[in-house]
Design an enzyme around this catalytic site. Structure first.
Site, short mmCIF file in Angstrom:
data_model
loop_
_atom_site.label_atom_id
_atom_site.label_comp_id
_atom_site.label_asym_id
_atom_site.label_seq_id
_atom_site.Cartn_x
_atom_site.Cartn_y
_atom_site.Cartn_z
N LYS A 171 41.65 7.18 -59.62
CA LYS A 171 40.48 7.54 -60.64
C LYS A 171 39.61 6.21 -60.18
CE LYS A 171 43.32 9.54 -64.18
NZ LYS A 171 43.86 8.71 -65.55
N ILE A 217 36.25 11.25 -71.71
CA ILE A 217 35.14 10.20 -71.60
C ILE A 217 34.09 10.97 -70.66
CG2 ILE A 217 34.32 7.86 -71.43
CD1 ILE A 217 37.15 6.90 -71.70
N LYS A 269 51.81 30.70 -63.08
CA LYS A 269 52.86 30.37 -62.10
C LYS A 269 54.00 31.59 -62.72
CE LYS A 269 55.44 27.55 -59.44
NZ LYS A 269 55.99 25.95 -59.31
N1 NAP Z 1 46.90 17.00 -69.45
C1 NAP Z 1 45.83 16.03 -69.91
O1 NAP Z 1 45.43 15.43 -70.62
C2 NAP Z 1 45.11 15.94 -68.29
C3 NAP Z 1 43.83 15.05 -68.34
C4 NAP Z 1 42.93 14.64 -67.19
C5 NAP Z 1 43.08 15.75 -66.27
N2 NAP Z 1 44.26 16.26 -66.12
C6 NAP Z 1 44.45 17.10 -64.91
O2 NAP Z 1 44.19 18.69 -65.31
C7 NAP Z 1 45.03 19.25 -64.39
C8 NAP Z 1 45.95 20.18 -65.22
O3 NAP Z 1 46.92 19.41 -65.97
P1 NAP Z 1 47.63 20.01 -67.13
O4 NAP Z 1 48.22 18.72 -67.96
O5 NAP Z 1 46.93 21.02 -67.86
O6 NAP Z 1 48.81 20.65 -66.43
P2 NAP Z 1 50.17 21.72 -66.69
O7 NAP Z 1 50.19 21.56 -68.47
O8 NAP Z 1 51.14 21.14 -66.09
O9 NAP Z 1 49.53 23.26 -66.51
C9 NAP Z 1 49.64 23.47 -65.32
C10 NAP Z 1 49.29 25.02 -65.19
O10 NAP Z 1 49.19 25.48 -63.71
C11 NAP Z 1 50.01 26.62 -63.44
N3 NAP Z 1 50.26 26.56 -62.43
C12 NAP Z 1 51.38 25.43 -61.62
N4 NAP Z 1 51.53 25.89 -60.38
C13 NAP Z 1 50.86 27.16 -60.21
C14 NAP Z 1 50.73 27.98 -58.99
N5 NAP Z 1 51.38 27.47 -57.83
N6 NAP Z 1 49.93 28.95 -58.95
C15 NAP Z 1 49.55 29.42 -60.12
N7 NAP Z 1 49.42 28.60 -61.32
C16 NAP Z 1 50.01 27.29 -61.33
C17 NAP Z 1 51.11 26.68 -64.62
O11 NAP Z 1 51.60 27.87 -64.87
P3 NAP Z 1 52.47 28.62 -66.05
O12 NAP Z 1 51.92 28.02 -67.36
O13 NAP Z 1 52.74 29.72 -65.48
O14 NAP Z 1 53.53 27.46 -65.76
C18 NAP Z 1 50.17 26.09 -65.64
O15 NAP Z 1 49.58 26.95 -66.43
C19 NAP Z 1 45.82 18.27 -63.41
O16 NAP Z 1 45.09 18.13 -62.29
C20 NAP Z 1 45.82 16.98 -64.29
O17 NAP Z 1 45.68 15.84 -63.44
C21 NAP Z 1 45.04 16.53 -67.15
#
Ligand code: NAP
Length: 440
Positions: free
Chosen positions: A205, A136, A45
């Site tokens: 989930k 997991i 983003k």
């Molecule tokens: N975090 C976990 O441990 C975990 C576990 C299981 C599943 N998940 C799933 O994995 C996914 C990602 O989670 P996360 O924790 O990695 O999220 P995050 O840390 O908030 O990262 C989101 C990323 O998406 C980018 N982004 C946001 N809006 C955007 C847009 N409109 N266009 C392009 N890029 C955009 C952000 O860009 P910028 O870097 O430029 O801000 C950032 O790099 C989610 O669906 C979450 O439910 C996460």
């Protein structure tokens, strides 16, 4: 050696984990699939943001079209989260013949069937192992190793944040508010914790899991959902007096042609494996007709555990490009039943004046309405009052509501009535006369 170019949509926690795993385990992964993998583009983003890892110039972009137009990119990995613009991006990726990997539980829970159909129509794969319990290995195990197993029950601790909070409250005796603040300070809970603490995250989930194990779409409105915001230190200590711990349990049970799904703070026997799952760990319990009981335990979130699940999906696709994975389809009509009509065990707690306490009269209030009392404990609280703790071994929600109204009408001194569900993981109880919500 050939080369597969992939793109990441998102470079936050999970995206960075994927980058790190593909960099550190490059040799093993490429030997495993017999070709090189290159992350060709990463959509973000805010392109000027400081990143924890350095990427070669020109890889980051804010323009999804740039990725879509690059026909050398064969796999698109969505790790942005949320519904917008991710749903459109995933649809466009599939329609353009790209394989897709996603970690997005919200999107798979709500639109899984639609986008899986789109993937099949375009002869590409859509994988989502990281969407349930992060690191997991569960989804691919259910789809592949358990593909012919008749699974009758799935229950688990699917949300790490609430498990962290409840574990803190149980082990250290702190309040919900204190435990939540600590989870936020440690980065386990978001600034807005609603999705976790109100049970939405676990519900998404559970829907994904129940579609996988029962082969049917469930109606989200019929899934009972209760979060942990009302759980008190007293609930936890009184549950302990009866030999239970409180966990946010997401459970789906098959009863002949019906399934009942619920997410609720639930008393689990202290001796059961799930009661021992502490901190922000996740665990899932499955009961199969042939295989019996299975337990999966591990880290449900975090950069590397979740990144590992995403990378395993990328590798799965590259190894198995043409065949893909088939989803289970139920051979019988199964409907989702409201919890109102399903039998459950309950924990009931209230305080009352010692003078009015009468064990036989109390039991008869419940048993006159078909609720069976299987355990009862009176704990003196002060000179005049006691806490009464009950386990109701079998009641449906409506029967129990009537019994509680009768209790309050019969004993004026009853105060602070609390009701929570209990799951003993015993043989299922089913009343074949009960109706499914569609017939009411
Ligand atoms: N975090 C976990 O441990 C975990 C576990 C299981 C599943 N998940 C799933 O994995 C996914 C990602 O989670 P996360 O924790 O990695 O999220 P995050 O840390 O908030 O990262 C989101 C990323 O998406 C980018 N982004 C946001 N809006 C955007 C847009 N409109 N266009 C392009 N890029 C955009 C952000 O860009 P910028 O870097 O430029 O801000 C950032 O790099 C989610 O669906 C979450 O439910 C996460």
């Amino acid at each position: 050696m050939g080369k597969t170019r992939i793109a990441l949509l998102g470079f936050g926690t999970v995206g960075t984990g994927v980058w790190n795993i593909l960099s550190t385990s490059k040799g093993e992964i490429e030997a495993n699939i017999g070709e090189e993998i290159e992350i060709a583009k990463i959509l973000v983003k805010n392109i000027g943001k400081r990143r924890r890892v350095e990427v070669p110039p020109g890889i980051l972009t804010t323009d999804f079209e740039e990725i879509l137009k690059d026909t050398s990119i064969k796999v698109i990995v969505e790790v942005i989260g949320g519904m917008e613009p991710t749903l459109d991006y995933i649809k466009m990726a599939l329609e353009s013949g790209r394989h897709v990997v996603t970690a997005n539980k919200l999107l798979i829970s709500k639109f899984g069937s639609e986008i899986l159909r789109l993937a099949a129509e375009n002869s590409v794969n859509l994988r989502y192992e990281a969407s349930v319990c992060g690191g997991i290995p569960l989804i691919n195990v259910i789809k592949e190793s358990l593909s012919v197993e008749r699974i009758n029950e799935v229950a688990g601790i699917l949300n790490g944040t609430t498990n962290y909070i409840l574990s803190k409250m149980t082990d250290e005796g702190c309040s919900f508010e204190t435990a939540l603040a600590e989870a936020q300070a440690k980065g386990f809970a978001e600034a807005d914790p609603t999705s976790d603490v109100e049970g939405f995250d676990a519900l998404y989930k559970l829907r994904i899991l129940s579609k996988l194990v029962f082969g049917v779409e469930t109606n989200e409105d019929l899934i009972f959902r209760e979060g942990i915001t009302n759980i008190t230190k007293d609930d936890i200590s009184h549950a302990k007096e009866l030999g239970y711990k409180i966990k946010l349990l997401a459970a789906a049970k098959r009863s002949m042609d019906k399934i009942v799904l619920r997410v609720a703070p639930t008393l689990v026997p202290e001796k059961h494996f799930l009661a021992g799952v502490g901190d922000c760990f996740n665990a899932v319990f499955l009961k199969g007709a042939a295989v019996g009981e299975l337990i999966f335990y591990g880290k449900g979130a975090g950069e590397l555990p979740t990144g590992s699940a995403v990378v395993s999906d990328i590798v799965g696709i590259l190894r198995n490009k043409s065949t893909g994975q088939k989803d289970r389809k139920s051979t019988v009509d199964i409907s989702c039943q409201t919890t109102e009509w399903s039998k459950s065990k309950y924990f009931v707690r209230f305080s009352m004046n010692n003078k009015t306490y009468d064990i036989q009269k109390l039991i008869s209030v419940f048993e006159s309405g078909n609720s069976r009392v299987s355990k009862m404990l009176k704990v003196e609280e002060a000179a005049k009052t006691s806490n009464v703790l009950l386990i109701i071994s079998e009641a449906d929600t409506l029967e129990l509501r009537k019994a509680l109204a009768k209790l309050e009408a019969t004993f004026e001194s009853v105060k602070g009535l609390r009701v929570l569900r209990v799951e003993d993981f015993e043989a299922e109880e089913f009343n074949p006369q009960i109706l499914d919500a569609g017939n009411l």
